[in-house]
Each structure stands twice: as C-alpha cells, then as structure tokens.
Design an enzyme around this catalytic site. Structure first.
Site, short mmCIF file in Angstrom:
data_model
loop_
_atom_site.label_atom_id
_atom_site.label_comp_id
_atom_site.label_asym_id
_atom_site.label_seq_id
_atom_site.Cartn_x
_atom_site.Cartn_y
_atom_site.Cartn_z
N HIS A 128 -42.15 -88.77 25.19
CA HIS A 128 -41.82 -90.06 24.17
C HIS A 128 -40.50 -90.08 23.30
O HIS A 128 -40.03 -91.18 23.09
CB HIS A 128 -42.88 -89.93 22.91
N CYS A 174 -46.44 -96.59 18.18
CA CYS A 174 -45.92 -96.61 19.54
C CYS A 174 -46.57 -95.90 20.28
O CYS A 174 -46.24 -95.48 21.77
CB CYS A 174 -44.69 -95.60 19.17
N HIS A 210 -35.95 -97.73 21.81
CA HIS A 210 -37.38 -97.62 21.67
C HIS A 210 -38.16 -98.93 21.71
O HIS A 210 -37.94 -99.39 20.47
CB HIS A 210 -37.44 -96.53 20.37
#
Lengths: 123, 423
Positions: free
Chosen positions: B313, B175, B350
């Site tokens: 994040h 990620c 996400h």
C-alpha cells in the site's frame, strides 16, 4: 435587454459545448432583439438538455408537443434549462410559471412574455 | 459441490501512467512516472505543486456539456448529465473493461452481474452546486446536486448506464475501499450469488479533492516529480495524489472461459482487520495490516513463503510506510519468507479509494505478462525496511502468487491474494 458585451461573456462562460446555432441565435437576439432568435435559443437549450435526443429537432415539432409526456422532460432537464435561460437572458422565472408549462408553445410564450416591450410577442 | 474459482477477466484503465492496458503495462515495466506539476489554484504559488494527472481529458468546464475526452468513447447525454468529472473517467475505464472481457450488453444488464464502486465523491461539483445555491439565495438548486456529488455517485450512474440488476453497492473505507470491494465481490461469486462482479474505483485530483490532505501534512512538498512520491525511501515526506479510474471484472472461471475472456489472474482469498488505533494514522506497529495479511494467506491456503511479490500500500508517508514495513516483517521475515516488494504509487501517485483496484489490476498484468513492477525513486532505503526485499528495478520474472495490501483511514486494512490462473 442584455448587451452584446454581456452576450459574448455568457457565450464564453456558459455555452461551452453548445451547438453553434444556439450561440449565433443568442448573439443575434442580444444585438437585434429578434424574438424568433429568442425562440431558437430557448428551444435549442431545452433540446440540448433532454436526456434522450429527439428524432426530429424540437423547432420542427408542433407547438402543442408536450414537454413531459412527448419529450420525456424530467426535473433535471427542466432545471438545467431554466437555470441556463435565466442566466443567459438575465430574467427570473417563478416556480408557478414552471408548474404551468405543458407544451413547447407554453415555454416560448413564457420566455417571450419577459420581453414584452419588444414587438411580436406571439410565437 | 465445490465453490466457484474466481478470476479477473477484464481490465480498463484511465490512470496517470496511461489510458490503456498496453500503455499502463509499458509504464510499469519502464518505470515511467505519471506525476507532473499542476496549479491547484490558478496563478497562486502553493507548497504543493505535483499530482498524478489524468491525460487526454478536459473536465474544467462547469458542466458535462463542455468536457472533452479521448476519441473512441461515445456517451449519450443521458449518461453524462448526472456524472461528476471522475464519473467520466469511470465510464471510459468501464467501457475498456467491457470490451476487454467481451461482455455483451445482455450480460451486463443481468441480475447475475453485480457492481461495486468507490470514490470520494465530487468535492469539485459539490462546491459548484453549493456556490450556486448560496449565490441565488437558495433559488437555484440543481436536481443533480446530490447524485452527482456524493460518494455513491459511481454506483448510481454506472448501474443505470449498464442496466445492472445484480447487487449494486458502494464502499467507503477511504484508501482500502476498492480492495474491500474486491474481497466482498470475491465472496459474492464464491457463494454463488453472482456470476460476475464489476469493481470500479475513480477519483478526481485537484484543489477540492486533494488539498485537504495538505492540512494533515500528508502530501509531499517536493517539486521534483522524481523525488516526491518515494515509498520506503528514508527522505519520503508524503504522498502525491492522483486521479483517474480503473475498472476490473471478477468472474467465475467457467463463465469467463466459456465466453473467451482473457484470464489475467485468479483471486485466491482475502482478509481484513482494523487497527483500532486512530482515525487518520496507521497503527505504528502495523498490527491490523499484519492480521489482514495473515487472514488473506490463510483464506488462500498459502504459507508466507509461497508469495513471490507483494504490491504494498505504501503511499510515501513517513508513518504509513514504516507501519507497513513492520507488518510485512512480522508476517514474512519472521517466518523466513522474503518476497519481492514494491509500491507502484511511486509512479502513479496515490489514487485514494481507487488505489486498491488500480494496483490489483497492475498485479493482474504482472501475473499475466510475467514481470514484477518496481519501487521507483528510492535513493536511500529507510532503515525500517532492513531485511525486506524492496525491488528498485523491474523484475522480468513470472510470479506465481502475489499479495496486495491496502490500508485506509480509521485503520481499515485489507489484503488480497492473487495467483497465476491455471486452467
């Protein structure tokens, strides 16, 4: 030979996105064993999978047209075509058969040879 | 000789909250969620029922021949035949970016243009090809089975499609991948190696790409789209996955201005650091992320107090958000700074490797259009966030400096500092 029922199932599952003339030719071949329609299916699938669309339909090109040199057929086009033809027609093509394929007529003859019990096997 | 200034000069979006610059901007401002119910296995009730879905596409067919995509994009079969479904999203996003940045085919097909990409590959296609191989006893092996499925599939396909002759690279830090790609892209331009670097992230969403996270208990089990993805909320229980693609071009400012490209933001610096802690869990104190932020601020020559907004994040996992909150406190609160903070994943879900470039693009829109997107879906702020200014409604305020965080498996932490472009 494939049955009409199988043909309808294959059209729904495998020929999604393909031109209508291919599905129609496939159905006609399945129901009437028309070898001219078999040619249309095989050459139509090859044309569909060529990386660059030909300027002239493959069906209108001379039978001596070379698959690799003239049409730019690469391994991906070859295998996509072979897998689709095998699946639709319930046949198996051997690696050696493919190595010997040079022209459009070679391809037509190879596929027709798997239906040699039908009339008029020469393209 | 001074180093080139680096700007963001083109954007393209295929996301759960919109497939255009305008739509994405509106969704962010009006806090419109892109999350909805999906069936991971048709007809089977599973504990995970939500995803940030990609609208306007149908890639359920086994091959590209049966895929559908929105009007306005024309792709040749040559460009599609080795593409995975998320490659189609990437092509559409990149086409948007190319048009937005006013890039010509010659500028793309140049050794001064680089391409950095990231994706998780295509587990969906991989499964399909492996089934074909197994079912045929090894007789049917598609030549596309590698290039269309492995993690580098975007760089393989897009570089060929646009004839890119500069650096072509893939990033694989989960990620953190596309934020890392942006950082290295920034360096490439600063070092004078390239005039522009295109960064593209894309992901699929579905059983094969997504459901494995359930095994880690990383996915939210909520059924309500407005409660599932809620970063920084006390009752958060995991993330909601999303797919799509975002493309962004970094460019040296003079080249971009000369071409008349829109200048969204300037990239001022970046930093990264590892946790050295666990393959899948962030350092509980956020040590690696704190170091990444400090390095990014130092590279940008900014004090923490100058940062107006942080795009976190925060994915909505209990451990990850807490770790980031502690990292933010150690960098900002401890120095008396108090920037506004939000996680846009509450709206989008996400996007895994795509998330960095997607959220950096959101920050670029925020800088250009003078707003700060909020953290949606918070009903009770986690006490771990006490002292942090988590914004829960859109702020129509222009930021001058924004910091963007990303963290990936293995403790890869990356921070990027953007500023309002002044020229």
């Amino acid at each position: 030979m494939i049955t009409a029922e199988q043909a309808h199932k294959n059209i729904e599952e495998s020929l999604v996105g393909f031109p209508q003339e291919i599905t129609e030719a496939y159905l006609t071949f399945a129901t009437k064993a028309d070898l001219a329609c078999l040619d249309k299916v095989v050459i139509g699938i090859l044309q569909f999978y060529l990386a660059k669309a030909p300027k002239v339909p493959l069906a209108e090109m001379p039978g001596t047209t070379r698959l690799r040199e003239d049409l730019g057929m690469d391994s991906l086009t070859m295998m996509d075509t072979v897998f689709m033809v095998e699946g639709l027609l319930s046949i198996k093509l051997e690696d050696q058969d493919l190595v010997e394929l040079v022209t459009l007529d070679n391809l037509r003859r190879l596929i027709r040879s798997r239906f040699s019990g039908l009339v008029n096997t020469q393209p | 000789m001074s180093q080139p200034r680096v700007v963001i000069s083109g954007l393209g979006f295929i996301t759960s909250i919109g497939n255009s610059h305008k739509c994405v901007s509106e969704s962010l401002r009006f806090m419109r969620s892109g999350i909805e119910s999906i069936e991971f296995i048709s007809g089977v009730k599973l504990p995970i029922t939500l995803a940030g879905t990609v609208k306007g596409f149908d890639t359920h067919a086994a091959t590209w021949a049966g895929w559908l995509w929105p009007h306005g994009y024309n792709f040749s079969r040559d460009s599609l035949r080795t593409m995975p479904p998320h490659g189609l999203y990437a092509l559409c996003a990149t086409e948007q970016m190319v048009a937005d940045a006013k890039l010509s085919p010659a500028e793309l097909a140049s050794d001064e243009t680089a391409l950095f990409c990231s994706s998780g590959g295509s587990p969906k296609l991989l499964r399909q090809y492996l089934n074909q191989i197994i079912d045929s006893n090894g007789q049917r092996v598609s030549p596309a089975s590698i290039v269309s499925t492995i993690a580098g599939t975007l760089n393989f396909n897009l570089s060929a499609h646009y004839h890119i002759r500069g650096a072509v690279a893939g990033f694989s830090s989960a990620c953190a991948s596309t934020t890392q790609a942006l950082g290295y892209g920034f360096d490439e331009i600063r070092l004078g190696r390239h005039k522009r670097v295109i960064v593209v992230g894309a992901e699929e969403v579905g059983l094969e790409a997504t459901y494995g996270f359930h095994g880690m208990r990383a996915l939210s089990r909520q059924c309500d789209p407005l409660q599932a993805s809620r970063p920084f909320d006390k009752k958060r229980d995991g993330f909601v996955a999303t797919g799509g693609s975002v493309a962004l071009v970094l460019e040296d400012i003079e080249t971009a201005i000369k071409r008349g490209a829109p200048i969204y933001a300037e990239v001022l610096g970046w930093g990264q650091a590892g946790d050295g802690h666990n393959p899948a869990i962030s350092d509980p104190e956020g040590l690696g992320l704190a170091t990444a932020m400090k390095r990014a601020l130092k590279a940008a020559q900014l004090e923490p107090g100058l940062i107006d907004y942080v795009n976190a994040h925060a994915t909505s996992t209990p451990a990850g958000d807490a770790s980031e909150a502690k990292a933010l406190k150690s960098v900002f609160t401890s120095s008396g700074a108090n920037p506004k903070i939000s996680s846009t994943k509450a709206l989008t879900g996400h996007g895994l490797s795509m998330s960095g470039v997607m959220e950096t693009a959101f920050c670029a829109l925020a800088l250009k259009e003078a707003f700060m997107p909020a953290s949606a879906n918070i009903t009770e702020l986690d006490p771990v966030c006490e002292g942090l200014r988590i914004i829960q409604s859109t702020q129509n305020i222009a930021a001058r400096y924004i910091l963007k965080n990303s963290s990936g498996f293995g403790g890869s932490n990356v921070s990027l500092v953007l500023g309002k472009a002044e020229f």
